[in-house]
Motif scaffolding. Structure first.
Motif, mmCIF file in Angstrom:
data_model
loop_
_atom_site.group_PDB
_atom_site.id
_atom_site.type_symbol
_atom_site.label_atom_id
_atom_site.label_comp_id
_atom_site.label_asym_id
_atom_site.label_seq_id
_atom_site.Cartn_x
_atom_site.Cartn_y
_atom_site.Cartn_z
ATOM 1 N N MET A 1 -7.522 59.716 59.747
ATOM 2 C CA MET A 1 -8.297 59.242 58.596
ATOM 3 C C MET A 1 -8.455 57.728 58.650
ATOM 4 N N SER A 2 -9.573 57.240 58.155
ATOM 5 C CA SER A 2 -9.765 55.800 58.045
ATOM 6 C C SER A 2 -8.977 55.285 56.844
ATOM 7 N N GLU A 3 -8.798 53.960 56.767
ATOM 8 C CA GLU A 3 -8.070 53.381 55.642
ATOM 9 C C GLU A 3 -8.782 53.681 54.321
ATOM 10 N N LYS A 4 -10.120 53.687 54.368
ATOM 11 C CA LYS A 4 -10.884 53.996 53.161
ATOM 12 C C LYS A 4 -10.606 55.431 52.708
ATOM 13 N N GLU A 5 -10.528 56.357 53.673
ATOM 14 C CA GLU A 5 -10.248 57.750 53.338
ATOM 15 C C GLU A 5 -8.834 57.919 52.810
ATOM 16 N N ILE A 6 -7.876 57.178 53.410
ATOM 17 C CA ILE A 6 -6.491 57.240 52.932
ATOM 18 C C ILE A 6 -6.422 56.777 51.483
ATOM 19 N N TYR A 7 -7.091 55.666 51.182
ATOM 20 C CA TYR A 7 -7.049 55.164 49.807
ATOM 21 C C TYR A 7 -7.690 56.156 48.838
ATOM 22 N N ARG A 8 -8.775 56.795 49.275
ATOM 23 C CA ARG A 8 -9.419 57.790 48.414
ATOM 24 C C ARG A 8 -8.463 58.948 48.131
ATOM 25 N N GLU A 9 -7.707 59.362 49.154
ATOM 26 C CA GLU A 9 -6.751 60.444 48.959
ATOM 27 C C GLU A 9 -5.613 60.018 48.018
ATOM 28 N N ILE A 10 -5.207 58.749 48.111
ATOM 29 C CA ILE A 10 -4.162 58.239 47.219
ATOM 30 C C ILE A 10 -4.616 58.309 45.768
ATOM 31 N N THR A 11 -5.833 57.858 45.519
ATOM 32 C CA THR A 11 -6.326 57.885 44.135
ATOM 33 C C THR A 11 -6.485 59.321 43.643
ATOM 34 N N ARG A 12 -6.922 60.225 44.522
ATOM 35 C CA ARG A 12 -7.041 61.630 44.132
ATOM 36 C C ARG A 12 -5.667 62.229 43.857
ATOM 37 N N TYR A 13 -4.672 61.811 44.638
ATOM 38 C CA TYR A 13 -3.309 62.300 44.442
ATOM 39 C C TYR A 13 -2.784 61.878 43.071
ATOM 40 N N ILE A 14 -2.964 60.596 42.739
ATOM 41 C CA ILE A 14 -2.502 60.089 41.451
ATOM 42 C C ILE A 14 -3.228 60.785 40.303
ATOM 43 N N GLN B 1 0.983 61.143 56.259
ATOM 44 C CA GLN B 1 0.417 59.815 56.494
ATOM 45 C C GLN B 1 1.379 58.730 55.999
ATOM 46 N N PHE B 2 2.015 58.963 54.842
ATOM 47 C CA PHE B 2 2.982 57.993 54.319
ATOM 48 C C PHE B 2 4.138 57.799 55.298
ATOM 49 N N ILE B 3 4.648 58.903 55.840
ATOM 50 C CA ILE B 3 5.788 58.837 56.751
ATOM 51 C C ILE B 3 5.412 58.119 58.031
ATOM 52 N N ASN B 4 4.236 58.413 58.551
ATOM 53 C CA ASN B 4 3.802 57.807 59.821
ATOM 54 C C ASN B 4 3.383 56.363 59.658
ATOM 55 N N ASN B 5 2.974 55.974 58.451
ATOM 56 C CA ASN B 5 2.544 54.594 58.219
ATOM 57 C C ASN B 5 3.039 54.141 56.842
#
Length: 264
Positions: A1-14, A29-33
């Motif tokens: 995933m791109s950083e933009k996609e990771i951030y989108r997933e974070i906001t969806r998670y919250i 992703q959190f564990i790996n980075n």
């Protein structure tokens, strides 16, 4: 995933919009980075701060501020407070993981960096039980990253009772050894590092790390001959700990009164 996609997933998670599978993938992703996990923490802090300031407005770490001077001042204030909160959180976590190190051996490492802990690749799991254990290992690791060392240790010990496969068991034991080492419970750390160091299920790199940490645990327990043996095993594996292992072997030989200061 791109950083933009990771951030989108974070906001969806919250926001509670991720499925169970998507949550598991995000934790991977959190564990790996760990940097992504810091984004997650920061976003949570910013949302909490924004709610305190204005129950109707939530400012994201990626949101654009309005152009009016008043909004600019308010946004700057929010960013300053949020940055301070993150710094305090990180500093507090470092102090927590430093543990009670009043009387460690002078030649031992004072603490073990948290990123030495081992997560699981949830994508490799084939059986339902195996996949579940891998996910729970990563969740326990997340507790450790949050500074909840005792909760993480309790979860890892519970997982040892669930018949993990050899690789899972080795990762859990390594993680428990690190947690207890950083809490200055060197005897408990020794028990877990001993088992992790003897495993045949993991890579040479993993075993070298386990022997190195075990040697330091022995050192803090004043078990100097055992410490020398464990550190020498790490040295012989010729990995990233070879230089500190050689230096520590020299110190141990001097302390033990050995004639030779050369590794075996």
């Amino acid at each position: 995933m791109s950083e933009k996609e990771i951030y989108r997933e974070i906001t969806r998670y919250i926001d509670g919009d991720l499925s169970g599978e998507e949550v598991d993938n995000l934790w991977e992703q959190f564990i790996n980075n760990p940097e992504y996990y810091k984004w997650f923490e920061t976003e949570l802090h910013l949302r909490d701060l924004a709610k305190d300031e204005n129950g109707k407005n939530i400012h994201s770490i990626h949101s654009r501020s309005q152009s009016t001077p008043e909004n600019t001042r308010n946004n700057n204030k929010t960013w300053i407070i949020a940055a301070a909160a993150v710094v305090i959180l990180s500093f507090g976590m470092q102090l927590f993981f430093a543990g009670d190190t009043d009387n460690p051996h002078l030649s031992s490492i004072s603490q073990i960096e948290i990123d030495e802990m081992s997560g699981s690749d949830i994508m490799r799991s084939e059986g339902t039980t195996s996949h579940s254990v891998d996910v729970e290992i990563n969740r326990a690791l997340a507790l450790a990253y949050e500074g909840n060392a005792e909760s993480a240790a309790g979860k890892f010990k519970t997982l040892l009772l669930e018949d993990p496969d050899p690789q899972q068991k080795a990762r859990i034991e390594m993680n428990l050894g690190i947690l207890y080492y950083n809490m200055a419970d060197y005897d408990q750390a020794r028990v877990y590092f001993e088992s992790a160091a003897e495993t045949d299920a993991m890579s040479r790199f993993f075993n070298e790390k386990a022997w190195w940490f075990l040697g330091n645990a022995y050192l803090n327990l004043e078990m100097l001959e055992d410490a020398r043996s464990a550190v020498n095993n790490a040295y012989l594996l010729e990995g990233r700990f070879i230089e500190p292992a050689a230096s520590l072997l020299k110190n141990l030989d001097e302390e033990l009164g050995h004639d030779s200061d050369q590794p075996e």
